[in-house]
Write a protein that holds these residues in place. Structure first.
Motif, short mmCIF file in Angstrom:
data_model
loop_
_atom_site.label_atom_id
_atom_site.label_comp_id
_atom_site.label_asym_id
_atom_site.label_seq_id
_atom_site.Cartn_x
_atom_site.Cartn_y
_atom_site.Cartn_z
N ASN A 163 1.02 -1.29 0.01
CA ASN A 163 0.63 -0.11 -0.05
C ASN A 163 1.18 1.33 -0.09
N TYR A 164 2.34 1.11 0.09
CA TYR A 164 3.12 2.25 -0.36
C TYR A 164 2.54 2.88 -1.33
N PRO A 165 2.80 4.21 -1.35
CA PRO A 165 1.97 5.14 -2.93
C PRO A 165 2.96 5.81 -3.47
N PRO A 166 2.90 5.72 -4.51
CA PRO A 166 4.38 5.77 -5.62
C PRO A 166 4.08 7.24 -5.45
N HIS A 167 5.72 7.64 -5.70
CA HIS A 167 5.98 9.64 -4.90
C HIS A 167 7.35 9.99 -5.37
N TRP A 168 7.68 11.22 -5.59
CA TRP A 168 8.53 11.93 -5.75
C TRP A 168 9.12 11.82 -4.87
N ILE A 169 10.63 12.24 -4.84
CA ILE A 169 11.52 12.61 -3.88
C ILE A 169 12.64 13.53 -4.08
N PRO A 170 12.91 14.58 -3.31
CA PRO A 170 14.10 15.08 -3.61
C PRO A 170 15.15 14.28 -2.63
N TYR A 171 16.64 15.03 -3.65
CA TYR A 171 17.89 14.35 -2.98
C TYR A 171 19.03 15.81 -2.99
N PHE A 172 19.00 15.80 -1.56
CA PHE A 172 20.10 16.64 -1.00
C PHE A 172 21.67 16.77 -1.23
N TRP A 173 22.26 17.47 -1.59
CA TRP A 173 23.75 17.14 -1.41
C TRP A 173 24.03 17.29 -0.27
N VAL A 174 25.33 16.67 0.17
CA VAL A 174 25.26 17.17 1.83
C VAL A 174 27.58 16.30 1.40
N ASP A 175 27.76 17.47 2.01
CA ASP A 175 29.81 16.84 2.29
C ASP A 175 30.09 14.96 2.30
N ASP A 176 28.81 14.99 3.64
CA ASP A 176 29.87 13.27 3.95
C ASP A 176 28.28 12.83 4.57
N CYS A 177 27.41 11.98 3.64
CA CYS A 177 26.59 10.75 4.08
C CYS A 177 26.31 10.36 5.20
N ASP A 178 27.29 10.02 4.89
CA ASP A 178 26.87 9.26 6.62
C ASP A 178 27.22 9.86 7.53
N ALA A 179 28.09 11.40 7.74
CA ALA A 179 27.56 12.09 8.96
C ALA A 179 26.38 12.43 9.30
N LEU B 246 12.66 12.05 2.08
CA LEU B 246 13.78 12.87 1.63
C LEU B 246 14.98 12.32 1.44
N ALA B 247 16.10 12.68 0.80
CA ALA B 247 17.51 11.67 0.18
C ALA B 247 18.63 12.85 1.43
N VAL B 248 19.43 12.17 0.94
CA VAL B 248 21.27 12.59 0.99
C VAL B 248 21.61 12.24 0.19
N ILE B 249 22.57 12.33 -0.57
CA ILE B 249 23.84 11.88 -1.16
C ILE B 249 24.86 13.23 -1.21
N THR B 250 25.79 11.83 -1.43
CA THR B 250 27.28 12.74 -1.83
C THR B 250 27.48 12.48 -3.22
N PRO B 251 27.68 13.20 -3.65
CA PRO B 251 27.87 12.82 -5.23
C PRO B 251 29.25 12.65 -5.93
N ARG B 252 29.41 11.66 -6.35
CA ARG B 252 31.24 11.11 -6.84
C ARG B 252 31.32 12.80 -7.83
N ILE B 253 30.36 12.97 -8.91
CA ILE B 253 30.20 14.12 -9.68
C ILE B 253 29.32 14.66 -9.77
N ALA B 254 29.17 15.89 -10.35
CA ALA B 254 28.21 16.81 -10.39
C ALA B 254 26.72 16.35 -10.35
N THR B 255 25.53 15.89 -10.02
CA THR B 255 24.30 15.15 -9.89
C THR B 255 23.45 16.66 -10.82
N GLY B 256 23.42 15.80 -11.95
CA GLY B 256 22.11 16.76 -12.84
C GLY B 256 22.89 17.17 -13.68
#
Length: 263
Positions: free
Chosen positions: A201-217, A252-262
């Motif tokens: 029953n989990y609905p379909p959805h859009w989610i934003p990713y935010f750029w962070v310097d250290d994903c784990d932190a 939401l999601a966070v990501i530390t990109p290897r390259i400039a995402t997008g």
């Protein structure tokens, strides 16, 4: 669908949060991303929080409003910039989607319409105003990616191609398929399939990713601030990411990109 009903751009331009507890959300995002904020009073609409990078004079990165109806879930809404708002809304309806809030002008914030795709994922279309500059993205602390999770992959391909002219390009990521939405050479977002591992029953959805310097932190800090981690920090081709729900329940999601995402 006739070509003339397509939106002019289709690139992510703005995101805003509908929250049942704006003060809680404001405290969380300011502490997690180092944002500041100010409040706009929009005639006929009420107060609208605008988050900024760095201090209050920094570039605008996101907005926030209170939930109108407590029965609605807290959520981030991804808005895609278009040249003609009514044409974009008409394209949504012609493609089998729904118009949840018709095209409306919100003063200097911009003109926006809230829509839903045929499977039920909501998103917005927007034309920027003169107070907020859309497109502050692809930099640390800001949104750098948007992603659709849905079950009807083929239906989503048809719908978003008809509305925005996006082309779906599939890539193999560790044995699973990941779809990139492309406008020419520009990647505007992604799509994943909600397979049997998702609750039914989990609905379909859009989610934003935010750029962070250290994903784990960032993930650890989010937990300390009251978030719930849904996918622990993990490596994928574009970088290291984690998904979560904020203290009010918005995804939401966070990501530390290897390259400039997008790019």
């Amino acid at each position: 669908m006739p070509e003339q009903t397509r939106a002019a751009s289709g690139r992510p331009g703005w995101i805003d949060l509908a929250s049942p507890h704006p003060e809680t959300a404001r405290t969380f995002y300011r502490a997690l991303f180092g944002w500041d904020s100010y409040t706009l009073s929009v005639p006929g609409y009420g107060d609208y929080t605008v988050f900024t990078l760095g201090d209050v004079q920094g570039p605008e990165v996101a907005g926030m409003q209170s939930l109108v109806d407590d029965s609605q879930p807290p959520s981030w809404t991804c808005y895609f910039e278009v040249g003609d708002l009514q044409r974009a809304a008409d394209a949504v309806k012609a493609g089998g989607g729904r118009e949840l809030i018709p095209p409306s002008d919100y003063g200097g914030v911009g003109s926006m319409a809230l829509c839903m795709d045929p499977e039920g994922a909501d998103f917005g279309v927007a034309v920027p105003g003169n107070l907020i500059e859309f497109g502050t993205a692809d930099r640390p602390g800001a949104m750098c990616w948007v992603e659709l999770a849905c079950r009807d992959i083929e239906g989503a391909r048809r719908f978003y191609h008809e509305v925005f002219g996006w082309e779906a390009v599939d890539r193999d990521y560790h044995g699973s398929v990941y779809t990139n939405w492309k406008l020419g050479d520009w990647s505007v977002g992604g799509m994943i399939s909600m397979d049997d591992s998702w609750p039914p029953n989990y609905p379909p959805h859009w989610i934003p990713y935010f750029w962070v310097d250290d994903c784990d932190a960032a993930a650890a800090r989010a937990v300390d601030l009251g978030a719930t981690i849904r996918i622990q920090p993990a490596d994928i081709q574009p970088g290291r990411y984690a998904t979560m729900t904020d203290p009010t329940g918005a995804r939401l999601a966070v990501i530390t990109p290897r390259i400039a995402t997008g790019s």
